[in-house]
Design an enzyme around this catalytic site. Structure first.
Site, PDB file in Angstrom:
ATOM      1  N   GLU A  49      26.212  78.665   8.503  1.00 31.43           N
ATOM      2  CA  GLU A  49      24.965  79.411   8.431  1.00 31.43           C
ATOM      3  C   GLU A  49      24.720  79.891   9.858  1.00 31.43           C
ATOM      4  O   GLU A  49      24.308  79.117  10.719  1.00 31.43           O
ATOM      5  CB  GLU A  49      23.869  78.458   7.941  1.00 31.43           C
ATOM      6  CG  GLU A  49      22.536  79.072   7.755  1.00 31.43           C
ATOM      7  CD  GLU A  49      21.490  77.999   7.415  1.00 31.43           C
ATOM      8  OE1 GLU A  49      21.836  76.926   6.882  1.00 31.43           O
ATOM      9  OE2 GLU A  49      20.325  78.240   7.741  1.00 31.43           O
ATOM     10  N   ASP A  60      11.092  77.780  12.646  1.00 38.97           N
ATOM     11  CA  ASP A  60      11.926  76.900  13.455  1.00 38.97           C
ATOM     12  C   ASP A  60      11.124  76.022  14.403  1.00 38.97           C
ATOM     13  O   ASP A  60      10.149  76.451  15.007  1.00 38.97           O
ATOM     14  CB  ASP A  60      12.930  77.728  14.258  1.00 38.97           C
ATOM     15  CG  ASP A  60      14.043  78.252  13.370  1.00 38.97           C
ATOM     16  OD1 ASP A  60      14.651  77.436  12.663  1.00 38.97           O
ATOM     17  OD2 ASP A  60      14.268  79.470  13.360  1.00 38.97           O
TER      18      ASP A  60
END
Lengths: 265, 447
Positions: A49, A60
């Site tokens: 990924e 994030d």
């Protein structure tokens, strides 16, 4: 069957979960990221990924934010992601790209899909794009034969799991907890329940991410999901020990994903 | 004047987005799936509340007895002399409790938070005005309050940090990215996605994912509704133009909205031109940006060719934002509203002029609208009537302004950087008793 579906069919047939490893493209440099991603494949990652560094990564936590920031400061340009994908694919890696939507929009959704597919990429994982807003991407991914992974969360209603799974192809990404990326000590208790709810709506493979960092956790996730997704722990391993660090971590996690829960964390 | 503060909430606009929050091609929801349930919940509670007389009465009561609405309309003829003799009318949102228009939205959302049974509120803030308003409402209604504020902004708006803390809020300086409003929103979104069960994100502008742009606008529609009635009563006709500053765009949409269907009324938004758009150091999103998705909505934004968000620059922390609300993007594309930049220097010139001609110290954000009104007046001439949203007061900006104009001993204007000053500097006070160089006649002092 799509390339990613094929991959999960293979790991299922082997009676194990797939290990999905994340690192940002361009971290710590374009060449450096190719080296790290290749080491992840050598260590046992079934699927890569590859993250697109973005200025405003709201999904994030601090570890991946810092890595993306490093990549951007080192001069990462969006087109570099195609180079990274191409080189990793040439080395035998199977690569999806995880990207926030705006860089794709800016590049042109169809143009991005075209160039990404021709670089050998398999599909996109889109953390801030829900199917409701994805008409352009749905069309482009169909046109260029790409998989598309949308996310579901513990807060998703049955209706949304259903519609999100229907729009997805390749695999469905279940976020194990309410929160942002980052290694955690325990896999959230919400994860098995969410995967079970997903199974009622789809035959797609289900990958579980957010917070996994150890072989024991990988084994735990492998006991109920089709894919174990690890991100921040790879960034930390790369920081500490470079290619060797990520190769070792991949090997450890891959053993966990095979059900080797006895492997020490 | 029989405008109720809740009218903009109770009576749906003719210009609502579609059911998924799209204003034309803009708006929508570009957020992680984890937040969709909370956004749906908020939409449902908002739709229920706006039809509930108890909610509307409570909002009216607070807006009257706590905020001090309706806010007055002030004729400023001496300022008008500098604007080609045009008649300038200021909508005095600066006189609201907490010192800006932000309280309109905050009271509405804080009441909704109580209805949703949530006990914790988070907010982002740039200049600190939204943070102060949120901290105030949370103190009033007994809610826990956490405010994210870019570290740069905590320095240039230190007074508002202290105000928030006095009100019992926790202020978290955000040290990522450009360390300004954009990054504060990122951090608030990360908090929200993690704590969404017990937390309401009290977003402070008409940006973000649906339903925020339409809901926040509705809480601010009172500004334009009151002002429209006040201008008609005072002048006997509608204004020729309505001016407002635009960062995220909440005060502008609040005053514009009552005039959208009046084709004879120009709607003009003034964006932060920073050092001048030609320098690249500005925050003029609609004038200089391009469509893209940021912070949950499709709209205009400042971005590079890779879609990375560009850093904005403005002397005004409250306008220092590379995005803008989606309804403004649509109004721009439709040509119904115009958007144009005002530089730091031009805004500060207008700031000084309003202080000296009318005895009103505006927020530096609002000074951009004043500068815009001066331009409009010179363009439209002495018969023009210009309505300006004076969205906030300048108490928080005294430090920045004193530095800009070289009023602090031991510091030249050239050193002014908008950073916090030491207490010893404050205690020494102004260095000049003579008229300062602050004024249109002497021109703006350069940084």
């Amino acid at each position: 069957m799509s390339a990613v579906e094929d991959l999960f069919a293979g790991t299922r047939a082997e009676g194990r979960a797939a290990l999905v490893g994340y690192l940002p493209a361009g971290y710590p440099s374009v060449d450096g990221s190719v080296e790290l991603l290749s080491a992840m494949v050598e260590g046992g990652c079934d699927l890569l990924e590859i993250g697109v560094p973005y200025s405003d990564p709201v999904m994030d936590g601090p570890t991946i934010q810092a890595a993306a920031d490093t990549a951007l400061r080192a001069g990462f340009r969006l087109r570099d992601v195609f180079t990274v994908v191409e080189r990793v694919a040439a080395a035998g890696g199977r690569a999806m790209v995880m990207t926030y939507y705006n860089p794709v929009l800016r590049y042109g959704v169809d143009a991005f899909a075209r160039d990404f597919a021709s670089a050998g990429g398999l599909g996109l994982i889109t953390p801030d794009l829900i199917p409701d807003e994805a008409d352009e991407w749905l069309a482009a991914s169909d046109a260029h034969g790409l998989d598309r992974t949308f996310l579901v969360a513990p807060s998703s209603s049955e209706e949304r799991i259903e519609s999100t799974a229907r729009a997805s192809r390749g695999f469905l990404y279940a976020t194990s907890t309410m929160g942002v990326t980052g290694a955690r000590d325990a896999v959230a208790s919400a994860a098995p329940e969410l995967v079970e709810r997903c199974r009622r709506h789809t035959a797609l493979a289900i990958g579980v991410g957010l917070g996994v960092r150890s072989a024991a956790q990988a084994a735990e996730v492998a006991s109920f999901a089709d894919g174990v997704i690890v991100g921040s722990a790879f960034v930390t391993a790369a920081e500490r020990a470079g290619a060797r660090g990520v190769r070792d971590l991949a090997a450890e996690l891959a053993a966990g994903a095979r059900g080797g829960a006895t492997v020490g964390a | 004047m029989d405008v109720k503060a809740s009218d903009g909430v109770a009576h749906p606009s003719e210009h609502d987005p579609d059911e998924r929050g799209h204003f034309g091609r803009y708006g929508g929801r570009f957020v992680p799936e984890a937040l969709i349930a909370a956004l749906d919940e908020l939409s449902v509670f908002y739709q229920k509340a706006r039809a509930d007389p108890d909610f509307l009465d409570e909002l009216d009561r607070l807006q009257r007895d706590y905020t001090g609405r309706p806010s007055p309309l002030t004729d400023v003829p001496k300022l008008g002399e500098h604007a080609g003799g045009a008649r300038i009318l200021l909508k005095r949102e600066d006189l609201n409790h907490t010192g800006s228009h932000k309280i309109n939205n905050v009271l509405g959302q804080a009441l909704l938070t109580k209805r949703m049974g949530k006990k914790r509120v988070i907010a982002e803030t740039g200049a600190g005005q939204h943070g102060v308003a949120t901290a105030t409402a949370c103190a009033l209604l007994g809610l826990e309050c956490v405010v994210y504020m870019g570290e740069v902004d905590t320095e240039r708006q230190a007074l508002n940090v202290a105000r928030m803390r006095l009100l019992g809020a926790t202020v978290i300086p955000v040290k990522t990215g450009s360390r300004t409003l954009k990054d504060a929103i990122n951090e608030a979104l990360r908090d929200w996605v993690t704590n969404v069960d017990e937390t309401h994100y009290l977003l402070g502008t008409v940006a973000g994912p649906h339903p925020f742009p339409a809901m926040v606008r509705d809480f601010h529609r009172v500004i334009g509704m009151e002002a429209r009635a006040q201008v008609l009563e005072r002048v006997g006709r509608l204004p020729d133009a309505v001016a407002a500053c635009v960062g995220g765009g909440s005060n502008a949409i609040g005053i514009f909205h009552a005039f959208i269907d009046d084709p004879g009324v120009r709607l003009v938004g003034f964006e932060p031109g920073g050092d001048g758009v030609e320098t690249g150091r500005h925050g003029a999103t609609l004038s200089e940006g391009s469509p893209g998705a940021l912070h949950g909505a499709m709209s205009y934004l400042l971005q590079d060719e890779d879609g990375q968000t560009a850093e904005s620059h403005s002397i005004s922390a409250g306008l220092d934002y590379p995005g803008v609300g989606p309804e403004h993007a649509l109004l721009k594309d439709l040509g119904r509203a115009e958007y144009t930049p005002v530089t730091d220097a031009e805004a500060m010139e207008a700031f000084a002029l309003l202080c000296r001609t009318e005895g009103i110290i505006p927020a530096i954000e609002s000074a951009h609208a004043i500068a815009g009104a001066l331009r409009l007046g010179r363009e439209l001439g002495p018969d023009a009537v210009i309505l300006v949203n004076l969205s906030g007061r300048g108490d928080k900006d005294v430090d920045t302004a004193a530095r800009w104009f070289g009023m602090i001993e031991g510091e030249s204007a050239a050193e002014a950087s908008g950073t916090a000053i030491a207490e010893s500097d404050l205690s020494r006070g102004p260095t000049q008793d003579e008229p300062s160089p602050a004024g249109a006649d002497t021109g703006a002092v350069q940084r």
